[in-house]
Structures are given as structure tokens and as C-alpha cells.
Scaffold this active site. Structure first.
Site, short mmCIF file in Angstrom:
data_model
loop_
_atom_site.label_atom_id
_atom_site.label_comp_id
_atom_site.label_asym_id
_atom_site.label_seq_id
_atom_site.Cartn_x
_atom_site.Cartn_y
_atom_site.Cartn_z
N HIS A 34 0.43 -1.29 -0.09
CA HIS A 34 -0.48 0.07 0.18
C HIS A 34 0.67 1.13 0.28
O HIS A 34 1.20 1.31 0.82
CB HIS A 34 -1.33 0.00 1.20
CG HIS A 34 -2.21 -1.15 1.02
ND1 HIS A 34 -2.49 -1.52 2.16
CD2 HIS A 34 -2.54 -1.22 -0.38
CE1 HIS A 34 -3.48 -2.48 1.83
NE2 HIS A 34 -3.98 -2.61 0.34
N CYS A 37 3.50 -11.95 2.46
CA CYS A 37 4.50 -12.08 4.15
C CYS A 37 4.89 -13.49 4.56
O CYS A 37 4.04 -13.50 4.30
CB CYS A 37 4.17 -11.02 4.47
SG CYS A 37 5.32 -10.86 6.04
N HIS A 72 -9.82 -5.93 4.58
CA HIS A 72 -9.00 -6.08 3.90
C HIS A 72 -7.67 -7.30 3.14
O HIS A 72 -9.11 -8.34 3.35
CB HIS A 72 -7.74 -6.35 5.10
CG HIS A 72 -6.47 -5.55 5.27
ND1 HIS A 72 -4.86 -6.30 4.68
CD2 HIS A 72 -6.04 -4.34 5.44
CE1 HIS A 72 -4.58 -5.95 4.36
NE2 HIS A 72 -4.86 -4.46 5.17
N GLU A 111 -5.54 -8.79 3.21
CA GLU A 111 -4.90 -9.94 4.28
C GLU A 111 -6.19 -11.06 4.78
O GLU A 111 -5.88 -12.18 4.65
CB GLU A 111 -3.84 -9.46 4.76
CG GLU A 111 -3.43 -10.16 6.01
CD GLU A 111 -2.23 -9.23 7.21
OE1 GLU A 111 -2.33 -9.69 8.67
OE2 GLU A 111 -1.88 -8.72 6.64
N THR A 165 -2.12 -9.36 10.73
CA THR A 165 -0.29 -8.57 10.83
C THR A 165 -0.34 -7.75 11.53
O THR A 165 0.71 -7.54 12.35
CB THR A 165 0.44 -9.09 10.49
OG1 THR A 165 0.43 -9.03 9.41
CG2 THR A 165 0.14 -10.95 9.75
N CYS A 207 2.23 -8.42 13.94
CA CYS A 207 3.68 -9.08 13.45
C CYS A 207 4.35 -8.65 14.47
O CYS A 207 4.29 -6.79 14.39
CB CYS A 207 4.02 -8.17 11.97
SG CYS A 207 5.82 -8.04 11.41
N ASN A 239 -1.33 -0.92 8.50
CA ASN A 239 -0.23 -0.50 9.66
C ASN A 239 0.14 0.61 9.77
O ASN A 239 0.22 1.67 11.31
CB ASN A 239 1.19 -1.97 9.01
CG ASN A 239 1.59 -0.89 8.00
OD1 ASN A 239 2.50 -0.54 8.73
ND2 ASN A 239 1.70 -1.42 7.12
#
Length: 671
Positions: A38, A90, A117, A119, A154, A183, A213
Site C-alpha cells: 500500500h 509476507c 482487507h 490479508e 498482522t 507482526c 499498519n
């Protein structure tokens, strides 16, 4: 104006890996499924190299899979269309896939994250899209009360994850497994922002507007600071507005390139390029090749771990440099958040990472520690690895050691392979740090232990005691029995009241037996044991339970011409005379009996004085039936009529007188 730059700003390990893979494969023949990360700058850089966005009906092309991942069915379709997959997902996200897939059959899957999202969509696909996604507290009502497992996006915010998890655990009564899959790089960045926000007057958060994030960093900063600017680059900030602040903090999301961070710092008022570089450099620790530094484990894979050593780049420790044991897995040794000491091998491996070694640090420490153990005469535990000529090789605290065959055990060991894989306590009998030589002895330890045990055992034993022991091994002359760590001998003559040919007829290795101590000789380390003494004498048992006339069973143990010897259940032998074997006449017992045959006999006599027993099979056999004799009828023979035979005498015969016969003259007898 003072500029404070967060230490962990910019690309995380996963993004750095994704960008590197994507750039290596960028061409006119390459397509990206969604935005790699992103961040517009990264996407535009790839587009400049020819990378296009994926659309349907593309076959036989290179497809870059974004770092946040995709639905597993999409990946399957791309592969079926014969595309080459450039997997930039990832590793931390893939780890969440494995957790969800592992438990999807047995537990309710709860995913804390944004529903739309990419993910979260990808994670949910690995539980067949049946996961319950918790984006806010209202979503908790969808949870069923049954065994569950919780994972997280994460890039989630730590406090939100903890709050939601505590509420769910209270509802499910702790019948839930929680995996904090946020993460570690995200956690580190959020912690740094929290601390930095307490020191500054304003905070600039650099990152893509769609970056989860990056948004979380801004949320954390706003908990402690009012003046927070979330922008993709420094050009979106009014620099004149920033002049009123004395201290300005700068951080960046995990998808933000270093170039965007450097541009932001250089654009700040009163900073030229040299000052900007100095500020960035000063925010990082300086490291040198050959130096031992301390760091925090950020991420663990099957082949390596990533470590934050406070330098501008993270360090990588390969599996080979983790431990001297090649079979050990990184996850067996470390987990994210652990503190680790590492040796700097290279400052740059060509990809911007610092090459580190944990094994070398440990080796340097271990040799020093081992030297101390040798000097202090400490024992060590050796893990036996292999059998080699002359002995065994073993691992001791990561160091290679040798155990000579003569020092493996007190007794000679013909087969050393049985020790492979075992942990043995050993004495260090030779050590040379310079030559990296370690020689160990297990025998010395056993001898010391045996001596202590021997003294203790002999102090407790007395002649005549009846004790328990375990048969260790058999010989032709007897059996060795462990009686508390020391071996005693049961001689073959003391094993049974009956004569035996070999101890195996009575006992077997591993068998527990009750024995009597017949003799103790501590000086010669000898213990004489008796097994038969703990049992009743066969003769006494026999006479107390059997009387003349009883029927008993036994087995033939010997055959002679005059009879067979039968061993009865009580253990005594009786004589079955040849005349008592059958009602029919037999020449010798071997004609109808074999050694080992089971026979049923009658006790016909017990001679207690001479301890002799007479047996009979014949006495148990039924009397033979007598045949009825028919009266003999005398046949009368026909009578023959007797007709006397008349023999006519010859004339001469009648003229012969008695006197003629005796030679006497009858006529002149009177004269």
C-alpha cells in the site's frame, strides 16, 4: 526545530522481501495481482519497469502476488492458467494461513481484522471462508459458544487485539486458543511511536492511505498527541504550519520506502542534505564486522531468523549459523521478541541486510565455559552422535567430543551403536582449547557410582537375608542377579532342588527373582545367592500332599533299560519300572515312551527313609477280559472188535525147554 526519527521507520522484513522479488521479476511480461504494497511510490516504480495490473484471461505470464496475499482459490486459478507465480506474500501472513488451516475442522475460527482487507480475505479462505471476522465490538455477537481459535491481521493495533481477546475468552470460558499473529515489526513500530509521541509536539506518519499498519501508527500517536499528520509524502504537509513546533517526530509505515523518509527529513526547515543524513545516521547504532552485538528477534522462519540490532538494516541469521546442530529448527531455539547475541559476519549481503551468526557467539562462549568445567573437574552431559573407529563422537554444549571405546562403560561393549542418540554423563579426561580437543569418559563416572553403590549395598546385606533381584545375564555355570546395583551369582547348583543342565531352564534375563544370601565377601566383591533355598523342598512338598494310591501326573525325564524316571508336579522323581508300564510285555521303556512325554501314574510305594517313589501305569489300566472256556467234549472212538491173533508155534520152538534156556540138564537134576 528538532527532528526525531523513529528507529524502525520504513520497510519491514516482509515488505523489503516483496519489493526485492517484484523488482527482480519486473518486465513487460509481468502482471501484479493488486497493489504489491500500500504505497503509490512502490507501485509506480514497478509500473515504470513494465509491470501491469492483472486482469482476467491472462495465461503463461508472470504474476506477482501482493504481500498481503490473495484468496487461495484465486491463486489456484492463476496456477491452472499456467502462469508463473512470483510469491511475494509476507511469511508472517503465510504463518497465519497454516494456523487457520490446521484448526478449521475442530474449532471455530475467529479473525480479528478489517473484513475487506486483502490479508483478512486471504486468511479466511484457508478456513473455507467460514471464519468469524471481528472488525469492531459489535461483531462479537456472531461468535458461537464452542471451542475456538483466535488469530489477528498482522498489522492490527495491539490494544484493540488484547481487548477483543479478553472479551471473547470471558464469553467462551477460556475454551479458546489465542495466537497473537500481529507482526513483531508492527508491534515494535507501535511501541516506538507511543514513546516518541510523548516527547514531541507533532508527529508526521508517512505511508499509503490504504495501508493498515500506517493507519494504526497514526491511531497510536493520537492517543498521546493532538498534532498528528498522516500523509503519503512530505509534499502533503504545510511546512509553514510545522514551524510552530519545537520537536517533530517522524515515523513511517512498513510499506514506506526509505526515499520517502529521507525526502521528508530533508524538506524540514533548517535542515540541508548533510544534516538530514546525519540525523538519520545518528538514529542508528553503528556496527562493525567481527563485533558481537545484542538484538531482538523480529521474525522466525524454517530457514532463518531476522534480528533488529538497532542498525539501519535488520540482520539475518541463517539456519546454518544458528547452532552447531544441523537438525535443529530456528523455531526450536527462538521466537519473536527474544533477546539474542549475534556475531557480525557482513555489514551488507548485497540486499542491504546484515549477515549475523549466533553459532559463533555461542562457540566462543562455550569453549571458555568448558575450560572452566575442566579446571573445576565438573561432569558434563554428552549427546552421542556417531560410532567411529575407536569409540564414539558426541555433542557437548554444541562442541564435538570423543569417547574412547575403552571409556564407554565399565564392562566391554561389543556393540557401540546402542549408545547413539543417548545422553551420557561423562568426566572430562582430556581438554585442549587450542586444538579444539575434548576427550570424555563414561566409565570413570560408572566406576565411582558403582563404588558408592557397592559400599551402600554391602552395608545393608547380611548372610541369610532373603531379598529380591533382577536377572542380568546367564552363563553355563549360573546366573548373575542385580541386587540393588551390585551383581550376585546364583550358581547352577543353587538354582533348583532338581538337577538342571543350564540356568535357562529356571530363569531368564530381566526376570525378578527372590533369592537368599548364602555368602558375602566385600573384599572380593562377591555375593553368593541361592534360589532354591527360597522354595519348599520338593520331597517335603510331595509327602505332605501325596499318599500311596494317589494318581498323579508328570513328565518323563530319563529312560533306562529297567524303567523310566518321571518328574512329578512337586519336582520329585519317581521310578516307573518297565514291568509297570503296560500289561503287555515290553522289552524296554523306550519302546513306547519318550523323554518329555506327560504321563498319568499311580503311586504304589513311598520310601521316606530312602526318598524313593514307585509308580505304575499298569495299575491304572483295566483288567483284561477273560475268555470263557467251552467244556471239552470227548469224542468216542468206535470200538474195534478185538480178535486175538493166534500164532502157530513152530515145532522146534516147543521142543526147547527151560533147561535149554539156562543150560541145565533137567533130566539128571535129581542125581
Amino acid at each position: 526545530m528538532e527532528i526525531l526519527l523513529a528507529k524502525s521507520a520504513g520497510f519491514c522484513f516482509g515488505v523489503k522481501r516483496a519489493v526485492k522479488l517484484a523488482n527482480e521479476n519486473a518486465s513487460d511480461n509481468t502482471y501484479a495481482y493488486g497493489e504489491l504494497v500500500h504505497n503509490k511510490d512502490v507501485v509506480q516504480e514497478l509500473a515504470a519497469k513494465g509491470v501491469k495490473q492483472y486482469n482476467k484471461n491472462i495465461r503463461n505470464k508472470k504474476i506477482i502476488i501482493r504481500s498481503h496475499g490473495v484468496h487461495k482459490n484465486i491463486l489456484k486459478d492463476l496456477i491452472n492458467d499456467e502462469n508463473e507465480i512470483i510469491d511475494c506474500v509476507c511469511p508472517k501472513v503465510k504463518y497465519v494461513y497454516t494456523i487457520v488451516e490446521k484448526y478449521k475442522e475442530d474449532r471455530q475460527i475467529i479473525i480479528i481484522g478489517k473484513k475487506d482487507h486483502p490479508e483478512v480475505i486471504g486468511i479466511n479462505s484457508y478456513c473455507d471462508d467460514k471464519g468469524i471476522i471481528i472488525e469492531n465490538l459489535d461483531d462479537i455477537k456472531n461468535i458461537e459458544i464452542k471451542p475456538s481459535i483466535i488469530v489477528s491481521q498482522t498489522t492490527n493495533e495491539q490494544n484493540f487485539f488484547k481487548n477483543v481477546t479478553n472479551i471473547i475468552k470471558a464469553i467462551l470460558k477460556d475454551d479458546v486458543l489465542v495466537y497473537n499473529t500481529i507482526c513483531s515489526a508492527t508491534k515494535v513500530r507501535q511501541d516506538e511511536v507511543k514513546n516518541l509521541a510523548k516527547e514531541v509536539d507533532a508527529m508526521i506518519v508517512l505511508g499509503g492511505v490504504n495501508s493498515s499498519n500506517t493507519k494504526k501508527l497514526a491511531i497510536v500517536a493520537k492517543e498521546y498527541l493532538d498534532n498528528v499528520y498522516l500523509v503519503e509524502n512530505i509534499h502533503q504537509v504545510d511546512l509553514d504550519e510545522l514551524k510552530k513546533f519545537n520537536k517533530i517526530g517522524i515515523t513511517a509505515g512498513a510499506s514506506t520506502p526509505d526515499s520517502v523518509i529521507k525526502e521528508a527529513v530533508s524538506s524540514m526547515e533548517n535542515f540541508d542534505n548533510n544534516e538530514m543524513m546525519e540525523a538519520i545516521e545518528n538514529s542508528f547504532k553503528r556496527v562493525r564486522r567481527g563485533e558481537i552485538v545484542e538484538g531482538e528477534v523480529l521474525y522466525v522462519t524454517d530457514n532463518e531468523i531476522m534480528v533488529n540490532i538497532g542498525y539501519r538494516s535488520d540482520g539475518i541469521v541463517s539456519r546454518e549459523e544458528l547452532s552447531s546442530n544441523p537438525d535443529v529448527k530456528p523455531s526450536d531455539l527462538f521466537k519473536p521478541g527474544d533477546t539474542i547475541q549475534v556475531y557480525v559476519i557482513k555489514i551488507d549481503d548485497g540486499d542491504g541486510n546484515v549477515v549475523l551468526s549466533h553459532k559463533r557467539v555461542e562457540a566462543m562462549k562455550v569453549w571458555d565455559e568448558f575450560e572452566q568445567k575442566f579446571e573445576n573437574k565438573e561432569n558434563v552431559v554428552a549427546h552421542v552422535k556417531n560410532v567411529v573407529k575407536g569409540g564414539l563422537t558426541a555433542d557437548v554444549d554444541g562442541l564435538k567430543a570423543f569417547i574412547p571405546a575403552s571409556h564407554v562403560a565399565m564392562r566391554f561393549q561389543r556393540d557401540l551403536n546402542k549408545f547413539v542418540g543417548q545422553d551420557l554423563e561423562c568426566e572430562i579426561i582430556d581438554f585442549d582449547k587450542a586444538k579444539r580437543r575434548i576427550v570424555l569418559s563414561r566409565k570413570n563416572i560408572e566406576e565411582k557410582q558403582f563404588e558408592d553403590t557397592r559400599k551402600e549395598v554391602f552395608s545393608k546385606l547380611h548372610e541369610g537375608d532373603v531379598i529380591e533381584g533382577t536377572v542380568q545375564r546367564l552363563t553355563d555355570f549360573g546366573a548373575f542377579v542385580d541386587v540393588g546395583g551390585v551383581d550376585g551369582l546364583i550358581h547352577i547348583s543353587e538354582m533348583s532342588w532338581n538337577r538342571i543342565k543350564h540356568p535357562s531352564e529356571v530363569v531368564a534375563p530381566g526376570e525378578n527373582v527372590e533369592v537368599q544370601i548364602l555368602n558375602l565377601d566385600e573384599e572380593k566383591n562377591r555375593i553368593a545367592l541361592g534360589l532354591k533355598q527360597t522354595t519348599k523342598r520338593p520331597w517335603d512338598e510331595f509327602v505332605s500332599s501325596v499318599e500311596v494310591g494317589d494318581t498323579v501326573t508328570g513328565h518323563v525325564v530319563n529312560l533306562l533299560d529297567f524303567g523310566a524316571f518321571v518328574r512329578l508336579e512337586s519336582g520329585v522323581d519317581g521310578l516307573l519300572h518297565v514291568s509297570q508300564i503296560s500289561r503287555d510285555h515290553i522289552e524296554k521303556p523306550a519302546d513306547i515312551l519318550n523323554i518329555g512325554d506327560e504321563v498319568t501314574v499311580k503311586v504304589t510305594d513311598i520310601d521316606e527313609e530312602n526318598k524313593k517313589i514307585s509308580l505304575s501305569i499298569k495299575a491304572l489300566l483295566p483288567e483284561p477280559e477273560k475268555k470263557e472256556e467251552k467244556p471239552r467234549v470227548k469224542k468216542e472212538r468206535p470200538k474195534k472188535e478185538f480178535k486175538p491173533e493166534i500164532i502157530e508155534p513152530k515145532q522146534d520152538e516147543f521142543n526147547t525147554t527151560i533147561g535149554d534156556l539156562i543150560d541145565i540138564d533137567l533130566d539128571n537134576l535129581g542125581e
